[in-house]
Every structure is written in structure tokens, then in C-alpha cells.
Design a protein around this motif. Structure first.
Motif, mmCIF file in Angstrom:
data_model
loop_
_atom_site.group_PDB
_atom_site.id
_atom_site.type_symbol
_atom_site.label_atom_id
_atom_site.label_comp_id
_atom_site.label_asym_id
_atom_site.label_seq_id
_atom_site.Cartn_x
_atom_site.Cartn_y
_atom_site.Cartn_z
ATOM 1 N N UNK A 1 0.849 -1.191 0.000
ATOM 2 C CA UNK A 1 0.000 0.000 0.000
ATOM 3 C C UNK A 1 0.888 1.246 0.000
ATOM 4 N N UNK A 2 0.539 2.205 -0.826
ATOM 5 C CA UNK A 2 1.337 3.414 -0.942
ATOM 6 C C UNK A 2 1.094 4.338 0.250
ATOM 7 N N UNK A 3 2.192 4.896 0.776
ATOM 8 C CA UNK A 3 2.053 5.823 1.900
ATOM 9 C C UNK A 3 1.544 7.170 1.414
ATOM 10 N N UNK A 4 0.814 7.852 2.284
ATOM 11 C CA UNK A 4 0.264 9.157 1.971
ATOM 12 C C UNK A 4 1.147 10.231 2.595
ATOM 13 N N UNK A 5 1.684 11.148 1.769
ATOM 14 C CA UNK A 5 2.511 12.212 2.349
ATOM 15 C C UNK A 5 1.651 13.223 3.096
ATOM 16 N N UNK A 6 2.172 13.705 4.215
ATOM 17 C CA UNK A 6 1.446 14.691 4.998
ATOM 18 C C UNK A 6 2.460 15.524 5.772
ATOM 19 N N UNK A 7 2.136 16.782 6.000
ATOM 20 C CA UNK A 7 3.020 17.636 6.783
ATOM 21 C C UNK A 7 2.818 17.330 8.269
ATOM 22 N N UNK A 8 3.744 17.799 9.085
ATOM 23 C CA UNK A 8 3.645 17.624 10.531
ATOM 24 C C UNK A 8 2.337 18.241 11.031
ATOM 25 N N UNK A 9 2.018 19.437 10.536
ATOM 26 C CA UNK A 9 0.781 20.124 10.949
ATOM 27 C C UNK A 9 -0.452 19.311 10.571
ATOM 28 N N UNK A 10 -0.444 18.729 9.361
ATOM 29 C CA UNK A 10 -1.571 17.925 8.914
ATOM 30 C C UNK A 10 -1.805 16.724 9.811
ATOM 31 N N UNK A 11 -0.732 16.049 10.200
ATOM 32 C CA UNK A 11 -0.835 14.897 11.092
ATOM 33 C C UNK A 11 -1.340 15.339 12.463
ATOM 34 N N UNK A 12 -0.818 16.465 12.965
ATOM 35 C CA UNK A 12 -1.265 16.974 14.269
ATOM 36 C C UNK A 12 -2.761 17.286 14.251
ATOM 37 N N UNK A 13 -3.247 17.890 13.164
ATOM 38 C CA UNK A 13 -4.671 18.220 13.063
ATOM 39 C C UNK A 13 -5.523 16.956 13.040
ATOM 40 N N UNK A 14 -5.084 15.934 12.314
ATOM 41 C CA UNK A 14 -5.829 14.674 12.290
ATOM 42 C C UNK A 14 -5.858 14.033 13.674
ATOM 43 N N UNK A 15 -4.726 14.053 14.365
ATOM 44 C CA UNK A 15 -4.675 13.453 15.719
ATOM 45 C C UNK A 15 -5.588 14.220 16.679
ATOM 46 N N UNK A 16 -5.622 15.556 16.557
ATOM 47 C CA UNK A 16 -6.517 16.366 17.404
ATOM 48 C C UNK A 16 -7.973 16.012 17.136
ATOM 49 N N UNK A 17 -8.321 15.888 15.836
ATOM 50 C CA UNK A 17 -9.699 15.546 15.488
ATOM 51 C C UNK A 17 -10.060 14.169 16.027
ATOM 52 N N UNK A 18 -9.153 13.202 15.890
ATOM 53 C CA UNK A 18 -9.388 11.846 16.384
ATOM 54 C C UNK A 18 -9.600 11.857 17.898
ATOM 55 N N UNK A 19 -8.767 12.599 18.611
ATOM 56 C CA UNK A 19 -8.900 12.701 20.066
ATOM 57 C C UNK A 19 -10.252 13.312 20.441
ATOM 58 N N UNK A 20 -10.651 14.367 19.736
ATOM 59 C CA UNK A 20 -11.940 15.022 19.986
ATOM 60 C C UNK A 20 -13.094 14.046 19.749
ATOM 61 N N UNK A 21 -13.021 13.288 18.654
ATOM 62 C CA UNK A 21 -14.080 12.322 18.345
ATOM 63 C C UNK A 21 -14.174 11.237 19.416
ATOM 64 N N UNK A 22 -13.026 10.739 19.861
ATOM 65 C CA UNK A 22 -13.024 9.627 20.821
ATOM 66 C C UNK A 22 -13.345 10.060 22.246
ATOM 67 N N UNK A 23 -12.892 11.255 22.656
ATOM 68 C CA UNK A 23 -13.038 11.645 24.060
ATOM 69 C C UNK A 23 -14.213 12.579 24.332
#
Length: 158
Positions: A1-23
Motif C-alpha cells: 500500500x502506498x504511503x500518503x505524504x502529509x506535513x507535521x501540521x496535517x498529522x497533528x490536526x488529524x490526531x486532534x480531530x481523532x482525540x476530539x471524536x473519541x473523548x
């Protein structure tokens, strides 16, 4: 499977959204479902059905984010030497040769793209035209209105 490039900021935003959804969002939806169940007959309980539908969307988004994060390639251009070459994650200033209009874009992953914030997808026609070029290069980009020629005036690794 091909990896998806993302900036540090993009990854941080996704992790924040995931945390918000879960908690925050997931527990609220569970509470909404429990409250709606107390109202009795589930067949005609609009609040219950709305909460279950929202739960489906929430769980789907959680799975989508987790899948993206498991397959991400984080690219941090601030840790790379600035060679003057346009690569994923760089901030590029270009000037329209015909109108002298100057614009600065940051080349980011598809999930991070937001033209209003001058964040363009690495897969956009402008980014594809810029990747691999350097300061002072002329670039012709095919747009819906026809070909537009730009000159690269700055490439920043910020």
C-alpha cells in the motif's frame, strides 16, 4: 500500500480531530442514545434514530482517520536543507507573468488542502507544475481558463 505524504501540521490536526471524536463526541453520542432510549418506543423515536445516525458518521470518521494515520508518511521540510527546489511541504511564491499578481502557496497532502488558506494539494495542477522546479524557473500551468505562465520567486522550507 502506498504511503500518503502529509506535513507535521496535517498529522497533528488529524490526531486532534481523532482525540476530539473519541473523548468528547463519542461519549456525548452514547449519552444521547441512552437518553433517547428512555423515551420508550424506538420505532418512532426520532431522537434515537438521529443519535444512531450521528454515531455511524462518528465511528466512520474515526476509522477513516485511523486508517490515514496508519499509512502516513510525515514530511517535515523544516529539517531539510533548502536547496531552492520545490518539493512536498515547501512554501512557494509565484508571480503570474501576464498580470504581475503574486501568490504564495504551501504544497500539502490532499487532506490538508484548503485553497482559502493557500494550502494546495500536491495533486493539484499548480503543485504538479511546481514540483521539481527552482527559484527563477518559469512554469506553465494548465488551468480551466487556459495556460498560465508563472515565475517562481521564492521557495521556503518553513
Amino acid at each position: 500500500m502506498q504511503q500518503t505524504p502529509m506535513t507535521v501540521r496535517g498529522v497533528d490536526l488529524l490526531r486532534e480531530e481523532l482525540n476530539e471524536l473519541k473523548t468528547v463526541k463519542r461519549p456525548r453520542i452514547i449519552a444521547d442514545i441512552a437518553e433517547a432510549r428512555e423515551h420508550g418506543d424506538l420505532k418512532e423515536n426520532a431522537e434515537y434514530h438521529a443519535a444512531r445516525e450521528e454515531q455511524g458518521f462518528c465511528e466512520g470518521r474515526i476509522q477513516e482517520i485511523e486508517a490515514k494515520l496508519s499509512n502516513v508518511q510525515v514530511i517535515d521540510v523544516t529539517k531539510m536543507p533548502n536547496t531552492g527546489k520545490v518539493i512536498f511541504g515547501t512554501t512557494v511564491t509565484i508571480v503570474n507573468v501576464d498580470t504581475d499578481e503574486e501568490v504564495t502557496y504551501r504544497i500539502v497532502g490532499d487532506d490538508e488542502a484548503n485553497i482559502k488558506a493557500n494550502l494546495i494539494s500536491v495533486n493539484s495542477p499548480i503543485a504538479r507544475g511546481l514540483i521539481g522546479k527552482e527559484v527563477d524557473d518559469a512554469v506553465t500551468v494548465t488551468t480551466p481558463k487556459g495556460d498560465v505562465e508563472y515565475e517562481i520567486t521564492a521557495v521556503e522550507y518553513i
